[in-house]
Design a protein around this motif. Structure first.
Motif, PDB file in Angstrom:
ATOM      1  N   ALA A   1       0.828  -1.211   0.000  1.00 47.53           N
ATOM      2  CA  ALA A   1       0.000   0.000   0.000  1.00 47.53           C
ATOM      3  C   ALA A   1       0.860   1.258   0.000  1.00 47.53           C
ATOM      4  O   ALA A   1       1.890   1.333   0.682  1.00 47.53           O
ATOM      5  CB  ALA A   1      -0.928  -0.002   1.211  1.00 47.53           C
ATOM      6  N   ILE A   2       0.445   2.248  -0.773  1.00 50.00           N
ATOM      7  CA  ILE A   2       1.250   3.452  -0.971  1.00 50.00           C
ATOM      8  C   ILE A   2       1.558   4.166   0.341  1.00 50.00           C
ATOM      9  O   ILE A   2       2.672   4.676   0.539  1.00 50.00           O
ATOM     10  CB  ILE A   2       0.534   4.409  -1.956  1.00 50.00           C
ATOM     11  CG1 ILE A   2       0.610   3.826  -3.379  1.00 50.00           C
ATOM     12  CG2 ILE A   2       1.152   5.806  -1.934  1.00 50.00           C
ATOM     13  CD1 ILE A   2      -0.092   4.651  -4.436  1.00 50.00           C
ATOM     14  N   GLU A   3       0.580   4.197   1.251  1.00 49.96           N
ATOM     15  CA  GLU A   3       0.805   4.945   2.497  1.00 49.96           C
ATOM     16  C   GLU A   3       1.957   4.385   3.318  1.00 49.96           C
ATOM     17  O   GLU A   3       2.495   5.077   4.199  1.00 49.96           O
ATOM     18  CB  GLU A   3      -0.465   4.964   3.353  1.00 49.96           C
ATOM     19  CG  GLU A   3      -0.992   3.613   3.768  1.00 49.96           C
ATOM     20  CD  GLU A   3      -2.051   3.089   2.813  1.00 49.96           C
ATOM     21  OE1 GLU A   3      -2.837   2.223   3.234  1.00 49.96           O
ATOM     22  OE2 GLU A   3      -2.088   3.545   1.646  1.00 49.96           O
ATOM     23  N   ARG A   4       2.383   3.160   3.050  1.00 48.48           N
ATOM     24  CA  ARG A   4       3.495   2.577   3.802  1.00 48.48           C
ATOM     25  C   ARG A   4       4.818   3.282   3.501  1.00 48.48           C
ATOM     26  O   ARG A   4       5.784   3.138   4.254  1.00 48.48           O
ATOM     27  CB  ARG A   4       3.630   1.084   3.478  1.00 48.48           C
ATOM     28  CG  ARG A   4       2.409   0.263   3.841  1.00 48.48           C
ATOM     29  CD  ARG A   4       2.580  -1.184   3.366  1.00 48.48           C
ATOM     30  NE  ARG A   4       1.350  -1.930   3.486  1.00 48.48           N
ATOM     31  CZ  ARG A   4       0.942  -2.536   4.590  1.00 48.48           C
ATOM     32  NH1 ARG A   4       1.703  -2.472   5.668  1.00 48.48           N
ATOM     33  NH2 ARG A   4      -0.196  -3.203   4.618  1.00 48.48           N
ATOM     34  N   SER A   5       4.873   4.031   2.398  1.00 53.66           N
ATOM     35  CA  SER A   5       6.116   4.711   2.009  1.00 53.66           C
ATOM     36  C   SER A   5       6.194   6.136   2.546  1.00 53.66           C
ATOM     37  O   SER A   5       7.178   6.831   2.289  1.00 53.66           O
ATOM     38  CB  SER A   5       6.227   4.749   0.481  1.00 53.66           C
ATOM     39  OG  SER A   5       6.474   3.459  -0.034  1.00 53.66           O
ATOM     40  N   TYR A   6       5.185   6.550   3.278  1.00 53.58           N
ATOM     41  CA  TYR A   6       5.128   7.938   3.746  1.00 53.58           C
ATOM     42  C   TYR A   6       4.921   7.976   5.260  1.00 53.58           C
ATOM     43  O   TYR A   6       4.530   6.971   5.862  1.00 53.58           O
ATOM     44  CB  TYR A   6       3.992   8.673   3.031  1.00 53.58           C
ATOM     45  CG  TYR A   6       4.245   8.857   1.552  1.00 53.58           C
ATOM     46  CD1 TYR A   6       4.914   9.976   1.078  1.00 53.58           C
ATOM     47  CD2 TYR A   6       3.853   7.887   0.636  1.00 53.58           C
ATOM     48  CE1 TYR A   6       5.167  10.136  -0.279  1.00 53.58           C
ATOM     49  CE2 TYR A   6       4.107   8.040  -0.727  1.00 53.58           C
ATOM     50  CZ  TYR A   6       4.762   9.168  -1.184  1.00 53.58           C
ATOM     51  OH  TYR A   6       5.016   9.328  -2.516  1.00 53.58           O
ATOM     52  N   PRO A   7       5.213   9.126   5.880  1.00 57.40           N
ATOM     53  CA  PRO A   7       4.999   9.238   7.329  1.00 57.40           C
ATOM     54  C   PRO A   7       3.577   8.836   7.699  1.00 57.40           C
ATOM     55  O   PRO A   7       2.610   9.185   7.029  1.00 57.40           O
ATOM     56  CB  PRO A   7       5.256  10.726   7.605  1.00 57.40           C
ATOM     57  CG  PRO A   7       6.196  11.143   6.512  1.00 57.40           C
ATOM     58  CD  PRO A   7       5.781  10.364   5.304  1.00 57.40           C
ATOM     59  N   VAL A   8       3.460   8.071   8.767  1.00 60.35           N
ATOM     60  CA  VAL A   8       2.170   7.526   9.182  1.00 60.35           C
ATOM     61  C   VAL A   8       1.290   8.631   9.756  1.00 60.35           C
ATOM     62  O   VAL A   8       1.718   9.415  10.611  1.00 60.35           O
ATOM     63  CB  VAL A   8       2.377   6.432  10.249  1.00 60.35           C
ATOM     64  CG1 VAL A   8       1.032   5.908  10.745  1.00 60.35           C
ATOM     65  CG2 VAL A   8       3.216   5.306   9.673  1.00 60.35           C
TER      66      VAL A   8
END
Length: 566
Positions: free
Chosen positions: A466-473
């Motif tokens: 999932a894309i959000e895993r590559s960005y700050p939570v």
């Protein structure tokens, strides 16, 4: 590779003009390419992402697997059963059909679909994520007749140790949501209750991302019984609050929500089987329903239940909720819009935990194999090849390609050691559910599982890429709290199921079209307990005789036996 796109909304005479099943396949496919037609019963008309010229995912997958979606057919606003009956009558059933879980048996009984049991051994990656209960719901007469399209409305198999360990370590994983009561925070405080506000929980999650806990959703004094919930409503009434000169309503709901509220007294709201005796019942004949409606009438008479709830129009309900004129609400409105309105006045919506004494009751059935599933035309020759692709979708590589697109497309790059989108504005648009300044979103590029081939086929049951895993939570406290409270109210033990045949569907239709408005109104208008009893008995007689209630219960019994492993 040239893509043949023919998007058709099936209405009226257009239906008879479509080619018979298999003809479009032969026209579009070469010797090594399987073309197939696809029907979605969920989407009325196509949106831009169904055929974006900038889609980087679909061409890659079509070439790699030798498949091509040659034709996508949309529902056109027609119900799933009406749509498939029209197609069967015209001998024009598409090769692959997306069907809602409650109608799997109805579709299968048309005789148009393939027995997928021989192919199950090839679904090795599906097996990892789908529970036995999930597979059971996709079977009819001992045959596997559908496969999961995704797990919307369901969840991964936590009984699988490998999956359980994966989920335990994955702070991003979210299970299914259902329904809950919400309350205006400002009014809850005025009624003398203490709790963490949504803003407080959001601040904590922003400082240290984590999962929601019991402490986050707790309200003091606690709501442990139905009597405790009733106490909250009567406290609010006693405050005699006004908004623009009009009284604040303690409890306001849409008319359909009484069905869900009956879980306060009944173990199930729809089709139910007693797990000890396998006695099957439905709706008003479930245990505890009469007690619920007697209490419901008392709340109505005492003015703690909105006197207009049976005739609410959506805009009326939204106005009451957003203006602060409703205290406790069953949210049949756009919650984000209502929350924005309340926050401008310094309040917010806050989810109320269901009383702990109704643990084991269920508002709705869970769909452990997902709510949307895929069935195959019995005459379609490409089932095995298409299933090879569908099962690959469930691999880590499949997750990556459907989420990010293949390598060297220019959509993403490795930055700071992780995969990220080249365009930061695109990530912000995905996160916020908007578009970039130049009008692009995930569907433009077919990423984030928004490609044409993903929309007309299988999607990851669990997305490790999932894309959000590559960005700050950054988690959303309100929706995580809502999910935390509502998820447990889904039935996972097989005692609550959707209708599983024509008679059962008729019973469900009668409840929703007649009972929820006309019959409930009759109960609410009674003037004494004796009159309530007489009207209740009349309503039950009508319910049992206006439809084939007994036949529906017989129809549901095999479905319950499957679900309960009997």
């Amino acid at each position: 590779m040239k893509r043949l796109v023919m998007v058709v909304a099936l209405v009226g005479a257009v239906l008879t003009m479509l080619p018979a099943s298999g003809q479009s396949e032969r026209a579009a496919a070469s010797d090594d390419v399987i073309g197939y037609t696809f029907l979605t019963v969920f989407t009325e008309v196509p949106s831009a992402e169904w055929d974006s010229p900038m889609d980087v995912v679909t061409p890659y997958i079509e070439e790699r697997f030798g498949i091509r979606v040659t034709e996508v057919i949309f529902s056109g606003g027609v119900s799933p059963v009406e749509r498939i009956n029209m197609l069967v009558a015209a001998n024009n059933v598409p090769d692959v059909v997306e069907v809602d879980n409650p109608n799997i048996t109805v579709f299968w009984n048309t005789g148009a679909f393939a027995d997928l049991t021989p192919y199950r051994g090839a679904l090795t990656n599906h097996e990892m994520y789908v529970s036995d209960a999930g597979w059971n719901q996709l079977m009819v007469d001992g045959k596997l007749v559908a496969i999961p399209r995704g797990l919307s409305g369901g969840e991964v198999d936590r009984e699988n140790p490998e999956v359980a360990a994966m989920i335990e370590q994955d702070i991003h994983y979210r299970g299914p949501m259902n329904w809950a009561l919400t309350v205006n925070e400002e009014i809850l405080r005025k009624a003398g209750y203490e709790f963490k506000s949504v803003a407080q929980v959001q601040a904590e999650l922003d400082a240290e991302p984590r999962r929601i806990t019991d402490d986050d959703v707790a309200i003091y004094p606690p709501i442990e019984t139905v009597a405790d919930l009733e106490e909250l409503l009567y406290r609010i009434k006693a405050l005699d609050l006004k908004v623009d000169g009009r009284s604040v309503i303690p409890l306001s709901i849409p008319d359909w929500a009484a069905y869900h509220m009956s879980v306060l007294f009944s173990p199930s709201t729809g089709f139910y089987a007693d797990p000890r005796t396998l006695e099957v019942s439905a709706y008003l004949l479930n245990p505890g329903q009469k007690e619920f409606y007697r209490t419901w009438k008392q709340w109505y008479d005492d003015g703690i239940l909105d006197s207009d709830y049976l005739i609410h129009r959506p805009e009326q309900f939204t106005e009451k909720a957003g203006s602060g004129r409703a205290a406790v609400m069953f949210p049949g409105f756009d919650q984000n819009v209502v929350r924005d309105n309340l926050r401008r006045g310094g309040s917010d919506l806050r989810v109320i935990p269901w009383p702990t004494e109704i643990a084991g009751h269920s508002i709705d059935p869970s769909y452990p194999g997902g709510f949307g599933n895929l069935m195959f035309n019995a005459d379609f020759a490409g089932i095995e090849q298409v299933l090879q692709y569908y099962d690959w979708v469930q691999t880590p590589e499949g997750h990556e390609v459907l989420t990010w697109g293949p390598e060297s497309t220019g959509v993403w790059e490795i930055r700071d050691g992780v995969r990220k989108l080249v365009d930061q504005a695109l990530w912000e648009a995905i996160r916020e559910g908007t578009k970039t300044p130049d009008g692009h979103d995930a569907g433009t590029y077919g990423i984030n599982v928004q490609s044409r081939i993903a929309l007309s086929g299988s999607v990851p049951l669990y997305n490790s890429a999932a894309i959000e895993r590559s960005y700050p939570v950054r988690f959303d406290a309100y929706w995580d709290m809502f999910r935390y409270v509502t998820g447990p109210m889904l039935c996972r033990d097989g005692t609550n199921l959707p209708p599983a045949g024509p008679a059962a569907n008729e019973v469900a239709s009668y409840y929703w079209s007649t009972v929820r408005t006309t019959k409930v109104a009759e109960l609410l208008s009674t003037r004494s307990d004796a009159e309530f009893d007489r009207v209740w008995d009349s309503v039950i007689r009508d319910f049992q005789t206006s439809v084939d209630y007994a036949g529906a219960m017989e129809e549901m019994l095999p479905a319950f036996r499957r679900a309960l492993g009997r």
